[in-house]
Design a protein around this motif. Structure first.
Motif, PDB file in Angstrom:
ATOM      1  N   TYR A 104     101.249  93.160  96.532  1.00 47.27           N
ATOM      2  CA  TYR A 104     102.475  93.911  96.813  1.00 47.27           C
ATOM      3  C   TYR A 104     103.187  93.333  98.041  1.00 47.27           C
ATOM      4  O   TYR A 104     102.536  93.021  99.041  1.00 47.27           O
ATOM      5  N   VAL A 105     104.502  93.243  97.990  1.00 47.73           N
ATOM      6  CA  VAL A 105     105.287  92.855  99.157  1.00 47.73           C
ATOM      7  C   VAL A 105     105.770  94.148  99.803  1.00 47.73           C
ATOM      8  O   VAL A 105     106.533  94.910  99.208  1.00 47.73           O
ATOM      9  N   LEU A 106     105.274  94.406 101.012  1.00 48.86           N
ATOM     10  CA  LEU A 106     105.547  95.668 101.706  1.00 48.86           C
ATOM     11  C   LEU A 106     106.595  95.560 102.809  1.00 48.86           C
ATOM     12  O   LEU A 106     107.156  96.566 103.230  1.00 48.86           O
ATOM     13  N   SER A 107     106.846  94.339 103.287  1.00 47.19           N
ATOM     14  CA  SER A 107     107.747  94.166 104.430  1.00 47.19           C
ATOM     15  C   SER A 107     108.709  93.015 104.193  1.00 47.19           C
ATOM     16  O   SER A 107     108.327  91.985 103.631  1.00 47.19           O
ATOM     17  N   LEU A 108     109.944  93.208 104.640  1.00 46.39           N
ATOM     18  CA  LEU A 108     110.970  92.167 104.631  1.00 46.39           C
ATOM     19  C   LEU A 108     111.724  92.250 105.947  1.00 46.39           C
ATOM     20  O   LEU A 108     111.978  93.342 106.450  1.00 46.39           O
ATOM     21  N   ALA A 109     112.102  91.089 106.490  1.00 45.94           N
ATOM     22  CA  ALA A 109     112.918  91.053 107.704  1.00 45.94           C
ATOM     23  C   ALA A 109     113.690  89.747 107.742  1.00 45.94           C
ATOM     24  O   ALA A 109     113.202  88.710 107.270  1.00 45.94           O
ATOM     25  N   LEU A 110     114.896  89.820 108.290  1.00 51.67           N
ATOM     26  CA  LEU A 110     115.720  88.634 108.540  1.00 51.67           C
ATOM     27  C   LEU A 110     115.843  88.441 110.039  1.00 51.67           C
ATOM     28  O   LEU A 110     115.970  89.426 110.779  1.00 51.67           O
ATOM     29  N   ASN A 111     115.839  87.186 110.482  1.00 48.72           N
ATOM     30  CA  ASN A 111     116.103  86.947 111.899  1.00 48.72           C
ATOM     31  C   ASN A 111     117.581  87.224 112.173  1.00 48.72           C
ATOM     32  O   ASN A 111     118.388  87.346 111.245  1.00 48.72           O
ATOM     33  N   PRO A 112     117.982  87.374 113.441  1.00 47.95           N
ATOM     34  CA  PRO A 112     119.375  87.719 113.751  1.00 47.95           C
ATOM     35  C   PRO A 112     120.411  86.733 113.186  1.00 47.95           C
ATOM     36  O   PRO A 112     121.503  87.142 112.804  1.00 47.95           O
ATOM     37  N   ALA A 113     120.083  85.454 113.105  1.00 41.27           N
ATOM     38  CA  ALA A 113     121.021  84.471 112.558  1.00 41.27           C
ATOM     39  C   ALA A 113     121.125  84.566 111.033  1.00 41.27           C
ATOM     40  O   ALA A 113     122.058  84.052 110.431  1.00 41.27           O
ATOM     41  N   GLY A 114     120.156  85.228 110.409  1.00 43.04           N
ATOM     42  CA  GLY A 114     120.167  85.382 108.953  1.00 43.04           C
ATOM     43  C   GLY A 114     119.741  84.154 108.194  1.00 43.04           C
ATOM     44  O   GLY A 114     119.950  84.059 106.985  1.00 43.04           O
ATOM     45  N   ASP A 115     119.090  83.209 108.880  1.00 48.17           N
ATOM     46  CA  ASP A 115     118.694  81.982 108.197  1.00 48.17           C
ATOM     47  C   ASP A 115     117.176  81.856 108.019  1.00 48.17           C
ATOM     48  O   ASP A 115     116.669  80.804 107.660  1.00 48.17           O
ATOM     49  N   LEU A 116     116.455  82.948 108.245  1.00 48.85           N
ATOM     50  CA  LEU A 116     115.008  82.965 108.031  1.00 48.85           C
ATOM     51  C   LEU A 116     114.618  84.352 107.532  1.00 48.85           C
ATOM     52  O   LEU A 116     114.909  85.364 108.176  1.00 48.85           O
ATOM     53  N   LEU A 117     113.998  84.383 106.369  1.00 53.66           N
ATOM     54  CA  LEU A 117     113.526  85.619 105.761  1.00 53.66           C
ATOM     55  C   LEU A 117     112.011  85.656 105.881  1.00 53.66           C
ATOM     56  O   LEU A 117     111.334  84.689 105.514  1.00 53.66           O
ATOM     57  N   ALA A 118     111.480  86.753 106.397  1.00 44.48           N
ATOM     58  CA  ALA A 118     110.030  86.933 106.484  1.00 44.48           C
ATOM     59  C   ALA A 118     109.621  88.020 105.506  1.00 44.48           C
ATOM     60  O   ALA A 118     110.310  89.034 105.361  1.00 44.48           O
ATOM     61  N   SER A 119     108.503  87.794 104.824  1.00 46.49           N
ATOM     62  CA  SER A 119     107.968  88.794 103.904  1.00 46.49           C
ATOM     63  C   SER A 119     106.488  88.979 104.200  1.00 46.49           C
ATOM     64  O   SER A 119     105.795  88.042 104.565  1.00 46.49           O
ATOM     65  N   GLY A 120     106.031  90.219 104.049  1.00 44.28           N
ATOM     66  CA  GLY A 120     104.633  90.526 104.311  1.00 44.28           C
ATOM     67  C   GLY A 120     103.994  91.218 103.132  1.00 44.28           C
ATOM     68  O   GLY A 120     104.571  92.140 102.561  1.00 44.28           O
ATOM     69  N   GLY A 121     102.822  90.751 102.747  1.00 42.38           N
ATOM     70  CA  GLY A 121     102.112  91.306 101.601  1.00 42.38           C
ATOM     71  C   GLY A 121     100.988  92.239 102.012  1.00 42.38           C
ATOM     72  O   GLY A 121     100.495  92.194 103.140  1.00 42.38           O
ATOM     73  N   TRP A 122     100.585  93.077 101.071  1.00 46.26           N
ATOM     74  CA  TRP A 122      99.481  94.020 101.272  1.00 46.26           C
ATOM     75  C   TRP A 122      98.208  93.292 101.700  1.00 46.26           C
ATOM     76  O   TRP A 122      97.398  93.812 102.463  1.00 46.26           O
ATOM     77  N   ASP A 123      98.036  92.060 101.234  1.00 45.33           N
ATOM     78  CA  ASP A 123      96.836  91.291 101.533  1.00 45.33           C
ATOM     79  C   ASP A 123      96.875  90.626 102.908  1.00 45.33           C
ATOM     80  O   ASP A 123      95.967  89.887 103.268  1.00 45.33           O
ATOM     81  N   GLY A 124      97.923  90.869 103.704  1.00 45.71           N
ATOM     82  CA  GLY A 124      98.019  90.307 105.042  1.00 45.71           C
ATOM     83  C   GLY A 124      98.748  88.983 105.115  1.00 45.71           C
ATOM     84  O   GLY A 124      98.926  88.432 106.200  1.00 45.71           O
ATOM     85  N   GLU A 125      99.197  88.469 103.979  1.00 48.77           N
ATOM     86  CA  GLU A 125      99.899  87.191 103.994  1.00 48.77           C
ATOM     87  C   GLU A 125     101.348  87.380 104.433  1.00 48.77           C
ATOM     88  O   GLU A 125     102.039  88.280 103.964  1.00 48.77           O
TER      89      GLU A 125
END
Length: 159
Positions: free
Chosen positions: A108-129
């Motif tokens: 499962y993907v539980l987290s999403l975030a963009l850096n302030p410039a909007g040029d990097l997307l971070a995603s976090g999974g239930w498994d810690g990845e």
């Protein structure tokens, strides 16, 4: 999903189209619309103003499981959603069209975030990845396990 007047402490709009739990809501920066995600596998866009206030604009499907998270890009008309089917989807928030899909998570993907410039997307999974993506082309930049203690290993034999 509901919109609340915090001063009056009352609900001013209810969006009944989600028939199952709602897991996330965001409001467009100009306050004209909001977006909600839930267990019904949909990203729903809602009008917040004018005579169409509290009316659904569109539903954006495509997910094979519950949609758990939704975020928007600050400069582009982009809406990112993710959830139980392990994929991240990028939609045009004005038209509803899917632009791209980010695949690679194994849980499962539980987290999403963009850096302030909007040029990097971070995603976090239930498994810690944690995965870092270029949102413009969908390419994976980096992946790492942020919680290695969750990995299951064989018990150590006692002497």
């Amino acid at each position: 999903a509901k919109v609340w007047d915090l001063k009056a402490k009352e609900s001013i709009a209810t969006f009944p189209e989600h028939q199952n739990p709602v897991f996330g809501v965001i409001v467009k920066s100009d306050g004209s619309a909001c977006y909600s995600v839930g267990d019904d596998k949909q990203v729903r866009a809602w009008n917040l103003t004018g005579d169409q206030g509290a009316k659904q604009i569109r539903a954006m499907g495509g997910a094979a499981g519950s949609v758990l998270k939704v975020i928007q890009h600050g400069k582009e008309p982009w809406l990112f959603s993710a959830g139980a089917d392990t994929k991240i989807r990028l939609n045009d928030r004005e038209k509803g069209d899917q632009i791209r899909e980010f695949a690679g998570h194994k849980d499962y993907v539980l987290s999403l975030a963009l850096n302030p410039a909007g040029d990097l997307l971070a995603s976090g999974g239930w498994d810690g990845e944690i995965r870092l993506w270029n949102p413009k082309d969908g390419k994976l930049t980096k992946a790492f396990n942020a919680s290695p203690g969750l990995q299951v290993s064989a018990p150590v034999a006692k002497p």
